[in-house]
Every structure is written in structure tokens, then in C-alpha cells.
Design a protein around this motif. Sequence first.
Motif, PDB file in Angstrom:
ATOM      1  N   ARG A 115       0.834  -1.212   0.000  1.00  0.00           N
ATOM      2  CA  ARG A 115       0.000   0.000   0.000  1.00  0.00           C
ATOM      3  C   ARG A 115       0.865   1.257   0.000  1.00  0.00           C
ATOM      4  N   ALA A 116       1.968   1.208   0.751  1.00  0.00           N
ATOM      5  CA  ALA A 116       2.885   2.357   0.764  1.00  0.00           C
ATOM      6  C   ALA A 116       3.515   2.544  -0.615  1.00  0.00           C
ATOM      7  N   LEU A 117       3.878   1.434  -1.254  1.00  0.00           N
ATOM      8  CA  LEU A 117       4.449   1.517  -2.603  1.00  0.00           C
ATOM      9  C   LEU A 117       3.418   2.052  -3.585  1.00  0.00           C
ATOM     10  N   ARG A 118       2.186   1.647  -3.416  1.00  0.00           N
ATOM     11  CA  ARG A 118       1.094   2.145  -4.272  1.00  0.00           C
ATOM     12  C   ARG A 118       0.985   3.663  -4.170  1.00  0.00           C
ATOM     13  N   GLU A 119       1.072   4.172  -2.948  1.00  0.00           N
ATOM     14  CA  GLU A 119       0.985   5.618  -2.737  1.00  0.00           C
ATOM     15  C   GLU A 119       2.184   6.330  -3.365  1.00  0.00           C
ATOM     16  N   ASP A 120       3.349   5.721  -3.244  1.00  0.00           N
ATOM     17  CA  ASP A 120       4.550   6.336  -3.817  1.00  0.00           C
ATOM     18  C   ASP A 120       4.454   6.408  -5.349  1.00  0.00           C
ATOM     19  N   ILE A 121       3.923   5.353  -5.962  1.00  0.00           N
ATOM     20  CA  ILE A 121       3.760   5.348  -7.421  1.00  0.00           C
ATOM     21  C   ILE A 121       2.791   6.439  -7.844  1.00  0.00           C
ATOM     22  N   ALA A 122       1.672   6.539  -7.158  1.00  0.00           N
ATOM     23  CA  ALA A 122       0.684   7.562  -7.477  1.00  0.00           C
ATOM     24  C   ALA A 122       1.268   8.957  -7.294  1.00  0.00           C
ATOM     25  N   SER A 123       2.070   9.130  -6.237  1.00  0.00           N
ATOM     26  CA  SER A 123       2.684  10.427  -5.971  1.00  0.00           C
ATOM     27  C   SER A 123       3.706  10.792  -7.052  1.00  0.00           C
ATOM     28  N   GLY A 126       1.783  11.728 -10.137  1.00  0.00           N
ATOM     29  CA  GLY A 126       1.114  13.011  -9.909  1.00  0.00           C
ATOM     30  C   GLY A 126       2.073  14.184  -9.982  1.00  0.00           C
ATOM     31  N   GLY A 127       3.328  13.941  -9.543  1.00  0.00           N
ATOM     32  CA  GLY A 127       4.330  15.006  -9.560  1.00  0.00           C
ATOM     33  C   GLY A 127       5.157  15.039 -10.823  1.00  0.00           C
ATOM     34  N   GLY A 128       4.878  14.118 -11.752  1.00  0.00           N
ATOM     35  CA  GLY A 128       5.619  14.092 -13.006  1.00  0.00           C
ATOM     36  C   GLY A 128       7.063  13.651 -12.873  1.00  0.00           C
ATOM     37  N   ASP A 129       7.378  12.921 -11.797  1.00  0.00           N
ATOM     38  CA  ASP A 129       8.749  12.472 -11.565  1.00  0.00           C
ATOM     39  C   ASP A 129       8.945  11.103 -12.209  1.00  0.00           C
ATOM     40  N   LEU A 130       9.327  11.081 -13.483  1.00  0.00           N
ATOM     41  CA  LEU A 130       9.434   9.833 -14.220  1.00  0.00           C
ATOM     42  C   LEU A 130      10.623   8.993 -13.776  1.00  0.00           C
ATOM     43  N   VAL A 131      11.687   9.640 -13.301  1.00  0.00           N
ATOM     44  CA  VAL A 131      12.840   8.886 -12.807  1.00  0.00           C
ATOM     45  C   VAL A 131      12.447   8.094 -11.567  1.00  0.00           C
ATOM     46  N   ALA A 132      11.743   8.744 -10.635  1.00  0.00           N
ATOM     47  CA  ALA A 132      11.282   8.048  -9.434  1.00  0.00           C
ATOM     48  C   ALA A 132      10.278   6.967  -9.792  1.00  0.00           C
ATOM     49  N   TYR A 133       9.417   7.263 -10.757  1.00  0.00           N
ATOM     50  CA  TYR A 133       8.415   6.283 -11.177  1.00  0.00           C
ATOM     51  C   TYR A 133       9.080   5.038 -11.747  1.00  0.00           C
ATOM     52  N   SER A 134      10.110   5.218 -12.571  1.00  0.00           N
ATOM     53  CA  SER A 134      10.829   4.080 -13.144  1.00  0.00           C
ATOM     54  C   SER A 134      11.470   3.242 -12.041  1.00  0.00           C
ATOM     55  N   ARG A 135      12.061   3.913 -11.050  1.00  0.00           N
ATOM     56  CA  ARG A 135      12.688   3.200  -9.929  1.00  0.00           C
ATOM     57  C   ARG A 135      11.648   2.428  -9.116  1.00  0.00           C
TER      58      ARG A 135
END
Length: 219
Positions: A115-123, A126-135
Motif C-alpha cells: 500500500r505504501a508503494l502504491r501511494e509512492d507510485i501515485a505520488s 502526480g508530480g511528473g517524476d518519471l525517474v522516481a516512477y521508473s525506480r
Amino acid sequence: MTLTSDTDAAGPPIPRDVAQQIREAILGGEFAPHQRLIEADLSDRFDAPRAAVRAALLTLSSEGLVERLPNRGARVRAISVDEAVEIVEVRVGLESLCARKAAENVDDEDIVSLRALREDIASAIGGGDLVAYSRLNQDLDRRLRDLSGHATASQLLERLRAQSARHQFRLAFHPGRAAQSAPEHIAIIDAVIARDPDAAEAATRTHLAGIVAVLRSLD
């Protein structure tokens, strides 16, 4: 440096992490496709014996990251789009199996973490951080493999992902891809959290079918 008990023909122990260091450099883009990998240079760069570098290149050759050329040494192997598509098609069966087993094996503590990972992905999306999203996507893949408890599928997936890592990175920044793939990843997480193996498998297959479609468009 940590040493293994393995020895080469000359006898000295081989540093365990040389292959991993070269692998990470290739996947990180420090070595370009078709770039020659010269043993002497790698030995200096990674502070490792030539025998250890040679053994590491053999390992990476067996993984498909490096190709050895007659009388010309080794170079970084380039993966074509067609081959990348084939790799994803193979991953469909393995990853859907892992997702199914993850949904069967997940416990309450795992659910909190997912659930925490789910929130991080959504965040990240939402913030347009594609590098973080890929990680975070890579983190999700690892967690699902771990939760599956299927060692053979996990080992095969590690090798396949290493071979297609460059294309995976391109996909992460393909226009509109993140907006499409984020809900797909979240659907996989939701299915695992719900302990629904059928839904986890179906969501995984949908996600990978999307990857194939985008790869073919790149070609």
C-alpha cells in the motif's frame, strides 16, 4: 573486497562483485551498445585482476549482455526492438505466474508495504517524476518476485530484464506511457492486496501487452 572461493587456472580467488559492477555499468548506460570491453581497461577501472574480468565477461556473455567476438575480445551486446518484444512475450508467462503466486502468498505485513508503494507510485506520477516512477516500478517487480517465492521464475526474469533494460528505460520516458502504465501497476498491486490470483495474473498480462504495443511502435 569480498572474495569467493572460486579460482581460475592461475589459482588466485576471483572477486565476487566484478560481474555485478560491469553489469550495473552496462545497464546504467556507462557503456554504449557495441562498445568494446577491453580487459585491461576494466581491470584498472574496477581494481580487479584480469582473470576476474575475463570470468566476469564470460558470465555476462551467458546472460546476453555481452558478446564475444573471435580475435576481437568482447563488446556490449545491442538488443533490437524485435528481440525486446520477444523478451517481453516470454516475460508474460513468468511475470503473470509470479503475480498469481504473490497474491496467494501475501501476508498482512506485505500488504502494508505494498500500500505504501502504491501511494509512492501515485505520488511520482502526480508530480511528473518519471525517474522516481521508473525506480518504483523496478521495486514493485522485485517485490512481486520475492512474494512469489518462485526461485526459477525469478532467476529467469532477472536475466531477461537485464537484457532489455535499455528499452525499458526508453519506455519509461515515452510520451504518455507513464500515464497509461501507472494505473496498470496499481491494478496489479490492488489485485495482490486483495489476494485475488486471477485478477493479479490478468492485470499483469494487460500491462505487458501494453509494453509490447509501445515497443512495436518504437520500431
